[in-house]
Structures are given as C-alpha cells and as structure tokens.
Design an enzyme around this catalytic site. Structure first.
Site, PDB file in Angstrom:
ATOM      1  N   SER A  26      14.195 -25.270 -32.120  1.00 35.73           N
ATOM      2  CA  SER A  26      12.836 -25.764 -32.341  1.00 35.73           C
ATOM      3  C   SER A  26      11.933 -25.469 -31.160  1.00 35.73           C
ATOM      4  O   SER A  26      11.069 -26.255 -30.810  1.00 35.73           O
ATOM      5  CB  SER A  26      12.872 -27.263 -32.602  1.00 35.73           C
ATOM      6  OG  SER A  26      13.533 -27.883 -31.506  1.00 35.73           O
ATOM      7  N   PHE A  56      16.716 -29.991 -30.106  1.00 40.94           N
ATOM      8  CA  PHE A  56      17.424 -30.411 -28.896  1.00 40.94           C
ATOM      9  C   PHE A  56      16.575 -31.522 -28.295  1.00 40.94           C
ATOM     10  O   PHE A  56      15.488 -31.274 -27.801  1.00 40.94           O
ATOM     11  CB  PHE A  56      17.575 -29.225 -27.933  1.00 40.94           C
ATOM     12  CG  PHE A  56      18.301 -29.564 -26.670  1.00 40.94           C
ATOM     13  CD1 PHE A  56      19.691 -29.632 -26.662  1.00 40.94           C
ATOM     14  CD2 PHE A  56      17.611 -29.816 -25.495  1.00 40.94           C
ATOM     15  CE1 PHE A  56      20.369 -29.955 -25.493  1.00 40.94           C
ATOM     16  CE2 PHE A  56      18.294 -30.148 -24.327  1.00 40.94           C
ATOM     17  CZ  PHE A  56      19.672 -30.208 -24.324  1.00 40.94           C
ATOM     18  N   LYS A 221      14.626  -3.051 -25.764  1.00 40.66           N
ATOM     19  CA  LYS A 221      13.188  -2.857 -25.527  1.00 40.66           C
ATOM     20  C   LYS A 221      12.747  -3.459 -24.202  1.00 40.66           C
ATOM     21  O   LYS A 221      11.800  -2.982 -23.584  1.00 40.66           O
ATOM     22  CB  LYS A 221      12.384  -3.479 -26.664  1.00 40.66           C
ATOM     23  CG  LYS A 221      12.674  -4.969 -26.770  1.00 40.66           C
ATOM     24  CD  LYS A 221      11.646  -5.761 -27.491  1.00 40.66           C
ATOM     25  CE  LYS A 221      11.933  -7.238 -27.205  1.00 40.66           C
ATOM     26  NZ  LYS A 221      10.965  -8.153 -27.749  1.00 40.66           N
ATOM     27  N   ARG A 285       6.259 -10.611 -20.710  1.00 39.37           N
ATOM     28  CA  ARG A 285       6.534 -11.003 -19.334  1.00 39.37           C
ATOM     29  C   ARG A 285       7.320  -9.954 -18.552  1.00 39.37           C
ATOM     30  O   ARG A 285       7.177  -9.854 -17.341  1.00 39.37           O
ATOM     31  CB  ARG A 285       7.242 -12.352 -19.290  1.00 39.37           C
ATOM     32  CG  ARG A 285       8.484 -12.485 -20.141  1.00 39.37           C
ATOM     33  CD  ARG A 285       8.961 -13.936 -20.071  1.00 39.37           C
ATOM     34  NE  ARG A 285      10.236 -14.116 -20.714  1.00 39.37           N
ATOM     35  CZ  ARG A 285      10.410 -14.753 -21.864  1.00 39.37           C
ATOM     36  NH1 ARG A 285       9.385 -15.250 -22.517  1.00 39.37           N
ATOM     37  NH2 ARG A 285      11.623 -14.897 -22.373  1.00 39.37           N
TER      38      ARG A 285
END
Lengths: 376, 376
Positions: A26, A56, A221, A285
């Site tokens: 989630s 969690f 990738k 990132r």
C-alpha cells in the site's frame, strides 16, 4: 497450481464464483494499483466489488493507525494523499487475513520485503490463486537474476505474471495517459484477466508471453538511467543522450536474451521496454543522482548523494550495475556489455564520468563469444 | 550500375585506384559530413585526401562568394561558423565539375532540390559511382513514399545507400558522441566502405541491410515529434510522453513494413530508429512548434507558428502527417494507425490537441486488416 480460465471458474452451489482481488502492499504505486483495480471491479461482473489492500501498519503523527485512516478517508493519506481510492478498497493490516479469500493476488511491495512476505504466506493462500508482481528491482545474483515472479511461484506454488511499464505512480493517480505491459508464462487467458483488471481509458495494458523479458526491463533500465544522468551532468546534449539510451536498450536486450533464451526482441518495443526506459532517463531518481555525480566530477560518492538527495529512498541503478557487473565478470562477458561495464566502473570511481562515451569501450567485442552477435 | 568491392577496385596502370569523394550539398549537415569524411580520407590509404564539396553559390553580405569564403577560411562561415572543415575540403560551386571525378557521391541537400540536381547530373557522373543519401524527409505520395535513394538510383543508374541517425549537426560538429545507421540494399562491402568513411571516435556508424526501413525512419519520426510536442504543450508529463513516443515508434514500424515487406524490426532498434526518435522528441523544431500549437489550444495554425518561430525553416512533421494520412485513407488503413491519424486531424484543426491521448483512438483495429497484426 490450478490455473483458472474464464470458462473454468470454480462453481459454488452451481454459480460461477466471482474473482476476489487482494493487493499486497500500500505504498505509492500499490495505492494507485488499488485505485485502478477498484474502478474495474465495480464495472466487471466477474469480479467481487471489494478490493482488499494489505497495509504494513504504521502510526501516523496524529496517533491514528494508517489502515484506519485509509478506511475512514478512502485515501492513503501518507503515500498517496489527495487521491480517492474508491469506496470499495478496504485496507487490512493483517496480511494472512487480507489474502485468505483472494484468488487474484497483486504483489506491490519494496522488493526486499518479498522473501519475508512469501514465508508468511506459505499455506495461507487459496490453492487456485493467481499472482501478479508489480515489483521492480529484483536482485541479479552471480548465478543469474533472482526474479520476483520466480520467488513467488517457488515459495507459494502459484503461477505469477508481472506488470511493468512507464508508470510514474503520481501521474497515473491523476489519470494522465499511460501504458503498461503484462508478461505471462503460458496461459493467455490469465494474462487477459489481468489486462481486464488493470485497463482503464487512461491506462492501456497489453500482454506479452515473456515474463523474464518484461521483469528484467524493469530492473536493467535503472543502469541505463545512471548512464543517461551522467550524460546530462556532463552537458553532452540530446544527441549523445539518445545514443547512450539506445546502446543501453541494446544491452538490456542482449543481457536478457543471453540469460533466458525465451526472451523476445519484441518485448523491448513494449511499454516495459522502450517507454519505461525513456521515462526513467528523462525523470527519475537514478538519472537525477547520476547527473549530480557527474557535475561533481565523480568526487562525491553515490552513497553521499543518495543520502542527501533521496530522503531515504534507495538508488537501485548503482546496486543493479554492480550486480550486473558481477554476472558479466563471472561469465567472461564484460567486453560484450561495454555500457553496463562502464557504468559500474564510473560509479565506484575507477573511471571518470567522461568515460561514458569512450568509443573503444562501446563496441561490443563479439570475438569473445561469437554466438552473442545474434542477441544484438 | 557497376558496384565496386574493395577487392575489385578499378586498377589504373596496374595500381588500385583510390576512391574520390564528393559531397553534394554544403548546408549545416553537409558541412559536418564533409568534416567527418575529410578527417578519414587523410587517414585511410584507400581514399584520395581531397574531399570536394559542391556549394550552391551565394554572395555573402561582405560581397564575397560563399565558395571562396569556405576555401579561404576552411570554414563554412554561413552554415557552420566556427568549425574548421579540414584543409582537404575543397568547395566547388560548379556541380558538374564537382562530381565528375568522384566515385563516391554523398547527397545532402534539402530534399526538394534533389529532383533538379539529379536531372542535371544525368550523364555527368562516373559509371562506377556509388551514392549515399543523408537527406531526411522524402515525400510520401499516394502510391507510396518517394524514396530519395530510389530517385537517385532511377535517375542516375547508380546504387544508393542511406545514412540516418540521431544527428544534430551542431553537436556532431563539436565532436559530441553520437551514432548513425547506414542502410544498404545488397552489397555489404559497399556499406562497410561508407561506414569507414564516416566513422570517427565520436561518431559511431553501423550498417543494416534495409534501405527503406532506415530512410522511412528519418521521415516518419517527425510525425511522432508533433505528437510529443502536443503532449509537452498540454503538460501531460513524462509518462504520457514516453507512451506516445512508443506508440509512434510502433506505427513507424508497422507503416514501413506494410509498405515494404523487406523492412526489418531490428532497424527500429538502431540509431536511425529509437535514438533519432528520442532526439527529435526531446529537442527539434517539430516538437517545439507543436508544443506552442497545443499551448495555444490549437487556435494559432501551424503555418502561422512556423513563420514566427522557424525563420524560414520548414516544419516537415505536419506535411508528412498529411501525406501519411492520404496514404492511410487511400488504402483503408486509418484505423490501424490511430496516432498518425490523430496527429493529422489535430494539425488541421479537426480535433482538439487533447485528442492526442483519447484511448479508443489508440488501439489499432486489426479487424479491418487481420494480417496487419503481424506488423505490430
């Protein structure tokens, strides 16, 4: 393993049983997946409306539990604030309880949690369950990649597809147009069921019979994104960046095919291949940290930049490059993969960032393994 | 047509004759091509040092002739200022004189000039000459594309290769790393000769046996760049842009294969395919004008934006989209190419820019031509 086909759905009291879906995870992407799925289960008569989502459990600063906050607000206030998930999404902090009735399990957790989750689920899931993994970033071990889909199949004894693609969760959350690829092993009907469950007018999903190819794209990738970020940091321009991305795609394809002969070229034209690569090399990132790394002339380490720039998120490209390098080195393939090799050597400071475009390094040396030429 | 192989070079007085190269064209890209070639003819013993470059004569503001200025400064002061071409580049304003001794002809002019140039060259070139076209943007006529390579072969009776790729001339001029693809028809040795002539440590050239595929990439990418620019103008994000680029690449491939059964999938993984597409969709004038078009909600026409933004340069994507649309419409293929179709309809104002991501339009309808599915 009992695969279900639409025509072979289990019947209970003479009625075809509807499919029940549970999303295991989630976070940001897990919440978006639950939203996509929940919009479809409401519309499709072959699915139960309710979508269970394992959370969690965390305690929010307000003192409230995350699962309770999600159920009260119909929104993942921590990982996807501002987006309604659909009232038929039910957050459940009890993993075993969340999965017990489901025959369609969607795994979307950080990859390092999967071994533990699988251990907990042994014997707790339905025998006829089907799984799909949305988890990018499995580990590439010396003896070959440790695919999350294989882990799930081996540990839980169920079939597992994968879903990958150019999927920035926050953009899909606000219903910007996007695509994804389902990779399946054998049974087309099961892949079609997943396609049905995820497809919306703004999220186009296609299926290809190539689990390994699709799953490897999602990991490899990130190595190319490091290379693209270095090119950005050195201000080499779009031409060079496009060339490096293309060489990267070629090495992704060749590496996957050398490891799994079943991998198909055409997979790399799918969303999981070229499109995800483009998205990851434009934003993302890995690209961003690599750009900073190159701007600093390689003088500040990736560990340092990661800590400073990513607020606790991990930089997968650098660790994947290291793992890939170990496989290449172990098998004597380093010269076949000059870009993958250089990315690792630059990231550990053995070569300067500018080595990213050194010509002699970028022409694969097929002489060391003639049969490899066919994979390019 | 007398193809030469390295081993079959014409011998004069018992000596192997060296190859003589002429570049037909001296614009921005033509000048860079001359620079690349000139650096290699000096090094390679099988080529004459001198590279002749035909210059469409102009009088500069200073009153000097362009060809004289190039020869005096060893620099194309108008179209590639600041870059030395190599002292072995000789500008020649006399077309017929420039080509008469050459057995390797490099064509790199605006595409609309090629018919006239070919007419002038009939009977004026060596019988054993080989040609290569660097010209992007042939016309797509109702009966099929009018390939520049075919025009040269038909008009001049000589074999013609093509060279395409992610090639922003000014970036290659300053020796930033880049790649290109040579497409050849039959004789690998001739392709290798061209590869040798163009390759430098910063310009990596590969050859593929697929003239039509390579040449079509160079034109069709501009249609996709219009789509990418619209996505940018609507601020739809990288995810959507990557999806549109991928769908565009798929349609480029399918369109090329439907027109020429010889076209290969693998060509689209080369620099001429995916890399050139990426460069063109990141920078480039087609993308830029389309972005402005979408930002204005389609209220200012492409003609108007072109005049304002491009200082006399032409916007090829819009006219190519129109030509492609005519072929699709003529052959009953519109529904197989939803992206190409929408780009044209948006560009003429029949649909709003936001239609670029309308789902129902983007799923090719194979039912109209079942055999087409194999091309995707």
């Amino acid at each position: 393993m009992a695969p279900f086909l639409e025509s072979q759905q289990m019947k209970v009291n003479g009625e075809t049983e509807k499919c029940r879906v549970t999303v295991v995870g989630s976070g940001n992407w897990g919440s978006v997946a639950a939203k996509l799925i929940a919009s479809n289960t409401l519309k499709l008569s072959s699915f139960h409306d309710e979508v269970r989502m394992w959370v969690f459990e965390e305690v929010l600063p307000s003192g409230e539990k995350l699962s309770e906050a999600i159920n009260k607000n119909n929104e993942n206030v921590k990982y996807l604030p501002g987006i309604k998930l659909g009232t038929n999404v039910v957050a459940d902090p009890d993993l075993e309880h969340a999965v017990q009735d489901a025959n369609m399990l969607v795994f979307v957790t950080p990859h390092q949690f999967m071994e533990g989750i699988c251990r907990r689920l042994v014997g707790m899931i339905r025998e006829d369950a089907q799984a799909i993994s949305l988890i990018k970033g499995m580990e590439v071990k010396m003896e070959g990649p440790c695919m999350i889909s294989s882990l799930i199949t081996e540990q839980l004894g169920i079939n597992c597809c994968v879903l990958m693609g150019a999927n920035i969760a926050n953009e899909i959350a606000v219903e910007k147009f996007s695509e994804a690829t389902v990779g399946y092993r054998e049974i087309r009907d099961i892949a079609e069921k997943w396609v049905q469950l995820f497809s919306t007018p703004y999220f186009m999903v296609s299926a290809v019979q190539d689990v390994e190819g699709v799953e490897l794209c999602g990991t490899l990738k990130n190595v190319v994104a490091i290379a693209a970020g270095i090119v950005d940091g050195l201000e080499m321009g779009n031409n060079t960046k496009a060339a490096i991305m293309r060489i990267g795609l070629r090495e992704m394809k060749a590496f996957s095919k050398l490891l799994f002969s079943s991998v198909k070229d055409s997979t790399f034209f799918e969303s999981c291949g070229v499109a995800d690569l483009i998205t990851t090399c434009l934003g993302g990132r890995n690209r961003k940290c690599a750009e900073a790394f190159a701007r600093n002339g390689g003088k500040r380490s990736f560990d340092e930049l990661e800590a400073e720039m990513l607020q606790g998120q991990k930089l997968q490209g650098v660790s994947t490059a290291k793992e890939v390098y170990e496989v290449l080195s172990h098998r004597g393939w380093l010269e076949l993969f000059p870009l993958f090799t250089i990315v690792h050597e630059i990231s550990i400071g053995r070569r300067p960032p500018s080595a990213i475009v050194e010509f002699s390094e970028l022409k694969p040396k097929f002489s060391i393994l003639e049969s490899a030429a066919q994979f390019y």
